[in-house]
Design a protein around this motif. Structure first.
Motif, short mmCIF file in Angstrom:
data_model
loop_
_atom_site.label_atom_id
_atom_site.label_comp_id
_atom_site.label_asym_id
_atom_site.label_seq_id
_atom_site.Cartn_x
_atom_site.Cartn_y
_atom_site.Cartn_z
N ARG A 1 0.81 -1.23 0.00
CA ARG A 1 0.00 0.00 0.00
C ARG A 1 0.84 1.27 0.00
NH1 ARG A 1 -3.12 -3.57 4.06
NH2 ARG A 1 -1.00 -3.53 4.88
N ASN A 2 2.10 1.14 0.40
CA ASN A 2 3.03 2.27 0.34
C ASN A 2 4.45 1.72 0.33
OD1 ASN A 2 3.31 1.38 2.96
ND2 ASN A 2 3.17 3.39 3.91
N ALA A 3 5.41 2.55 -0.08
CA ALA A 3 6.78 2.05 -0.23
C ALA A 3 7.79 3.14 0.11
CB ALA A 3 7.02 1.55 -1.66
N LEU A 4 8.98 2.69 0.52
CA LEU A 4 10.11 3.57 0.81
C LEU A 4 11.30 3.13 -0.03
CD1 LEU A 4 11.86 5.59 2.47
CD2 LEU A 4 12.10 3.78 4.19
N ASP A 5 11.89 4.08 -0.76
CA ASP A 5 13.13 3.83 -1.51
C ASP A 5 14.23 4.60 -0.79
OD1 ASP A 5 15.14 3.36 -3.32
OD2 ASP A 5 14.34 4.68 -4.88
N LEU A 6 15.02 3.89 0.01
CA LEU A 6 16.04 4.49 0.87
C LEU A 6 17.37 4.53 0.10
CD1 LEU A 6 16.25 5.42 3.92
CD2 LEU A 6 17.21 3.15 4.35
N GLY A 7 17.92 5.72 -0.09
CA GLY A 7 19.12 5.86 -0.91
C GLY A 7 18.74 5.80 -2.38
N THR A 8 17.83 6.68 -2.79
CA THR A 8 17.17 6.56 -4.09
C THR A 8 18.07 6.78 -5.29
OG1 THR A 8 15.14 7.18 -5.28
CG2 THR A 8 16.38 8.98 -4.22
N GLY A 9 19.18 7.52 -5.12
CA GLY A 9 20.07 7.75 -6.26
C GLY A 9 19.35 8.47 -7.39
N SER A 10 19.25 7.84 -8.54
CA SER A 10 18.60 8.44 -9.70
C SER A 10 17.08 8.42 -9.60
CB SER A 10 19.02 7.70 -10.97
OG SER A 10 18.51 6.37 -10.94
N GLY A 11 16.54 7.69 -8.62
CA GLY A 11 15.09 7.58 -8.48
C GLY A 11 14.50 6.42 -9.25
N LEU B 1 14.28 3.20 -8.83
CA LEU B 1 13.49 2.18 -8.12
C LEU B 1 12.16 2.74 -7.64
CD1 LEU B 1 16.36 0.43 -6.12
CD2 LEU B 1 15.43 -0.16 -8.38
N ALA B 2 12.16 3.99 -7.19
CA ALA B 2 10.90 4.64 -6.80
C ALA B 2 9.98 4.77 -8.01
CB ALA B 2 11.19 6.01 -6.19
N ILE B 3 10.55 5.13 -9.14
CA ILE B 3 9.77 5.24 -10.38
C ILE B 3 9.20 3.88 -10.76
CG2 ILE B 3 9.96 5.70 -12.87
CD1 ILE B 3 12.14 7.79 -12.09
N ALA B 4 10.00 2.83 -10.61
CA ALA B 4 9.54 1.47 -10.93
C ALA B 4 8.33 1.08 -10.09
CB ALA B 4 10.67 0.47 -10.73
N VAL B 5 8.39 1.35 -8.79
CA VAL B 5 7.27 1.02 -7.90
C VAL B 5 6.02 1.77 -8.32
CG1 VAL B 5 6.40 1.24 -5.53
CG2 VAL B 5 8.74 0.44 -5.92
N ARG B 6 6.18 3.06 -8.57
CA ARG B 6 5.02 3.89 -8.92
C ARG B 6 4.42 3.50 -10.27
NH1 ARG B 6 1.06 6.89 -6.50
NH2 ARG B 6 0.31 8.47 -7.93
N LYS B 7 5.25 3.05 -11.19
CA LYS B 7 4.73 2.61 -12.49
C LYS B 7 4.00 1.28 -12.40
CE LYS B 7 7.23 5.25 -15.90
NZ LYS B 7 7.52 5.25 -17.32
N LEU B 8 4.38 0.47 -11.42
CA LEU B 8 3.69 -0.81 -11.22
C LEU B 8 2.36 -0.63 -10.53
CD1 LEU B 8 6.41 -3.40 -10.15
CD2 LEU B 8 4.91 -3.56 -12.14
N ARG B 9 2.31 0.30 -9.56
CA ARG B 9 1.09 0.44 -8.78
C ARG B 9 0.92 1.88 -8.31
NH1 ARG B 9 0.38 -4.15 -4.50
NH2 ARG B 9 0.69 -5.31 -6.43
N ASN B 10 -0.31 2.34 -8.28
CA ASN B 10 -0.64 3.72 -7.92
C ASN B 10 -0.67 3.87 -6.39
OD1 ASN B 10 -1.38 6.39 -8.26
ND2 ASN B 10 -3.56 5.91 -8.33
N ILE B 11 0.54 3.81 -5.78
CA ILE B 11 0.65 3.92 -4.32
C ILE B 11 1.65 5.02 -3.99
CG2 ILE B 11 0.09 1.49 -3.90
CD1 ILE B 11 3.13 1.01 -3.51
#
Length: 292
Positions: A153-163, A165-175
């Motif tokens: 239902r929600n996610a944390l990308d710790l040490g995101t760098g270029s972003g 992995l956060a982008i990947a999560v958001r593209k998979l699911r609207n959370i």
């Protein structure tokens, strides 16, 4: 303003001990610490701390003080780092990377994206994480698996760098996704990449060392925490990471050399996270853990 490298020369064994000392001296501060092999046959290594010019005097004093007891005879040497974007230079012309349904590509390779691909566009830049490193690709593969089989239902990308992995999560699911990094430059680059990938809302970016930000309390606890950093800080922050994980939540760890895997797993077993799966890529591992 130039970047400075202060370094000492030692053996491999000495450089390892020096790295441990410097890691204790500087903790989670915004200084990169590294060891480099200079001559294999002669067993010559360098242990370095990187900083901006304005910090040089204070950092030099702290290095000297930290090494005074164990390595009193070592001379601290200095190098000015040329102002060149080496990451961008080294990644010029790299081909798209596929990990599961994800394809990470530069703007010049948009024509390589197929109909069912989940495309993430990341051009070579100042922040780590273009998908070409085994740790990033491994994380993408495990992210797809976790989000396809578990409730997130929600996610944390710790040490995101270029972003990426956060982008990947958001593209998979609207959370909602919280993405943090110790480096403000990385956060700026990640923000640009989020916009480049057409994500208008849902990813919150924060500059924060470790878990030192009120954003973690506001946004958490998290069903999924992704931390693609390095083995030592991952082990150190295990209790804090577990404390921010929701019951039944999943953790994806990477930035771990294959030989470091057991130490990392032991640290997380100690905070009641169970091993689910390990992916191996080019000498690096990505580990999926779950709240017991």
């Amino acid at each position: 303003m130039s970047e400075i490298r202060l370094y000492v020369t030692s053996t491999e064994k000495g450089a390892t001990e020096i790295l441990d000392i410097l890691s204790e001296v500087f903790g989670e501060e915004d200084f990169a610490i590294a060891t480099t092999e200079v001559d294999e046959k002669k067993d010559i290594w360098e242990a370095s701390v990187y900083m901006m010019t304005e910090d040089e005097e204070a950092v030099r004093e702290r290095i000297a003080e930290g090494l005074a007891q164990a390595f009193p005879a070592l001379e601290i040497q200095r190098e000015v780092i040329p102002d060149i974007d080496w990451i961008a230079k080294s990644l010029e012309g790299l081909k798209p990377v596929r990990a599961g349904r994800f394809i990470v590509h530069g703007s010049h390779d948009r024509d390589k994206v197929k109909v069912n691909d989940i495309a993430i566009e990341i051009d070579a830049g100042q922040a780590f994480g273009t998908g070409h490193h085994g740790t990033t690709a491994g994380c993408l593969e495990v992210i797809e698996d976790v989000m396809g089989t578990r409730t997130v239902r929600n996610a944390l990308d710790l040490g995101t760098g270029s972003g990426v992995l956060a982008i990947a999560v958001r593209k998979l699911r609207n959370i909602p996704v919280l993405a943090t990094d110790i480096d403000p430059v990385a956060v700026r680059v990640a923000r640009e990449n989020v916009r480049r990938n057409g994500i208008a809302t849902g990813i919150r970016l924060e500059t924060a060392p470790g878990f030192h930000s009120p954003a973690f309390g506001r946004e958490g606890p998290f069903d999924l925490i992704i931390a693609n950093i390095l083995a030592r800080p991952l082990m150190k922050m295990a209790p804090q990471l577990a404390a921010h994980l929701a019951p039944g939540g999943s953790v994806i760890l990477s930035g771990i050399l294959a030989g470091q895997r057991w130490k990392v797993l032991a640290a997380y077993r100690g905070v009641h996270l169970a091993h689910v799966r390990t992916i191996w890529r080019n000498g690096w591992v990505t580990i999926h853990l779950r709240h017991e």
